[in-house]
Scaffold this active site. Sequence first.
Site, PDB file in Angstrom:
ATOM      1  N   HIS A 153       7.692  -5.669   6.238  1.00 12.78           N
ATOM      2  CA  HIS A 153       7.863  -5.378   4.735  1.00 12.78           C
ATOM      3  C   HIS A 153       8.807  -4.021   4.912  1.00 12.78           C
ATOM      4  CE1 HIS A 153       8.111  -4.846   0.518  1.00 12.78           C
ATOM      5  NE2 HIS A 153       7.880  -3.548   0.721  1.00 12.78           N
ATOM      6  N   ASP A 176      -0.183  -5.736 -10.313  1.00  7.00           N
ATOM      7  CA  ASP A 176       0.886  -4.849 -10.077  1.00  7.00           C
ATOM      8  C   ASP A 176       2.192  -5.244 -10.825  1.00  7.00           C
ATOM      9  OD1 ASP A 176       2.603  -3.492  -8.199  1.00  7.00           O
ATOM     10  OD2 ASP A 176       3.385  -5.055  -7.766  1.00  7.00           O
ATOM     11  N   ARG A 229       5.299   1.335 -15.398  1.00  8.90           N
ATOM     12  CA  ARG A 229       5.895   2.524 -14.761  1.00  8.90           C
ATOM     13  C   ARG A 229       7.273   2.576 -14.864  1.00  8.90           C
ATOM     14  NH1 ARG A 229       3.978   1.241  -9.333  1.00  8.90           N
ATOM     15  NH2 ARG A 229       5.204   3.045  -8.650  1.00  8.90           N
ATOM     16  N   SER A 267       1.048  -0.487  -4.761  1.00  7.86           N
ATOM     17  CA  SER A 267       1.959  -1.432  -5.333  1.00  7.86           C
ATOM     18  C   SER A 267       2.435  -2.511  -4.064  1.00  7.86           C
ATOM     19  CB  SER A 267       2.840  -0.980  -6.037  1.00  7.86           C
ATOM     20  OG  SER A 267       3.956  -1.808  -6.395  1.00  7.86           O
ATOM     21  N   LYS A 296       0.489  -6.273  -2.436  1.00 13.89           N
ATOM     22  CA  LYS A 296       1.616  -7.448  -2.416  1.00 13.89           C
ATOM     23  C   LYS A 296       1.409  -8.113  -0.809  1.00 13.89           C
ATOM     24  CE  LYS A 296       4.623  -5.586  -4.838  1.00 13.89           C
ATOM     25  NZ  LYS A 296       5.511  -4.895  -5.554  1.00 13.89           N
TER      26      LYS A 296
HETATM   27  N1  URA Z   1       8.334  -1.014  -4.599  1.00 11.73           N
HETATM   28  C1  URA Z   1       7.269  -1.712  -5.264  1.00 11.73           C
HETATM   29  O1  URA Z   1       6.846  -2.792  -4.691  1.00 11.73           O
HETATM   30  N2  URA Z   1       6.303  -0.918  -5.862  1.00 11.73           N
HETATM   31  C2  URA Z   1       6.436   0.325  -6.374  1.00 11.73           C
HETATM   32  O2  URA Z   1       5.831   0.887  -7.097  1.00 11.73           O
HETATM   33  C3  URA Z   1       7.764   0.698  -5.835  1.00 11.73           C
HETATM   34  C4  URA Z   1       8.579  -0.018  -5.164  1.00 11.73           C
END
Ligand code: URA
Length: 434
Positions: free
Chosen positions: A82, A161, A168, A183, A187
């Site tokens: 990632h 999320d 946010r 977050s 994923k």
């Molecule tokens: N990328 C994400 O997937 N989540 C965040 O909180 C910030 C950047």
Amino acid sequence: MRMVDLIEKKRDGQELSTEEIKFIINGYTDGSIPDYQISALTMAIYFKGMTEKERADLTMAMVESGDQIDLSQIKGIKVDKHSTGGVGDTTTLVLGPLVAAVGVPIAKMSGRGLGHTGGTIDKLEAVKGFHVEIENEEFIDLVNTNKIAVIGQSGNLTPADKKLYALRDVTATVDSIPLIASSIMSKKIAAGADAIVLDVKTGAGAFMKTLDDSRDLAKAMVRIGNNVGRRTMAVISDMSQPLGYAIGNALEVKEAIDTLKGEGPEDLTELCLTLGSHMVYLAEKASSLEEARHKLENAIKDGSALEKFKVFLSSQGGDSSIVDNPSNMPQAKYTFELEAKEDGYVAEIVADEVGTAAMILGAGRATKESTIDLAVGLVLRKKIGDQVKKGDSLVTIYSNFEKVDEVKQKLYENIKITAEKIEAPILIHGEITE
Ligand code: URA
Ligand code: CA
């Protein structure tokens, strides 16, 4: 349990329990806890932080809020990579076939790009016929047969999320390391990987602008991964300028092909070998990082990485003739050169602004609804530290518009040339394994 008590607890700097965090995330996902209470909580987290245990609990509560991809039918250790988001970051396109060529199973779930960053699926769609809308079963079969396949993002992955990130974004609570780390990790974990290699970008074009913040984020994510049973490590890499030369979909596929042939940009090649070595090592396909790197270098030299790319494209309906003939991909009607206005050294190439210039050409999306032009984009001719003479091309602009004045102006504003000699930036700033 009452949400107001939990907000108060976090406001006063106390640790929330596993059950309390589950209550919050489940309540937010099903709508029984309103946005305003979650807003207050995230602001309290912003100021008070979260313990290591809370971060792991939050991550797993978000993982469990939606679908989890079951990759257990795939043989071997599935390693995912990632990146925290870059400009012209062609690494996924290169790494997939490269590590698959040495036997690491790559079961990749990818998304589309937004704003100044590109998405892997968009790039791959520059290859005629290539598609990611495949059934789970076919996806798993392809990985078992070819060691690599890419599938589009499942609609119901980590819904908590999705909601939380959107909230946010409008409550000034994105910039919280525990919230960012959980977050991102939620994923990756929901997508089913056994082990995770993170590429945390640092510098002007990155989410984290300073090395200290990037290191903190990397550590936070590595801890979460290891605490929930997924071997995780992070590389901190430079994003003070775009990676490689190409920014744009077909242009980046071409750059990936060059790199798989061993003829790619130095920085992109080095980052792929570094990340790839960790992936091969975590997948237990080599007993040391040196051996892993050696295997990857061989896969480039003997053509097996390039061959793997062809097999991968054709298995998902793509026209693999583009590997030998990249001009079979969409081509822009016009090219323009951005000529240097003075002699000197390239001191700065502001990555996110250059990414935005490519977006204006149509290479990226301004909004989720925009359509993109696969042919267009930018190819840098100079990178930070390079010497330039007045009139040299700094960038080649590939466009389907006859006029590119706005793009040129943006590029001139964001590529700085100075009289004094400048060193090329360091590419790899560190590695975090625990
Ligand atoms: N990328 C994400 O997937 N989540 C965040 O909180 C910030 C950047
Ligand atoms: Ca690139």
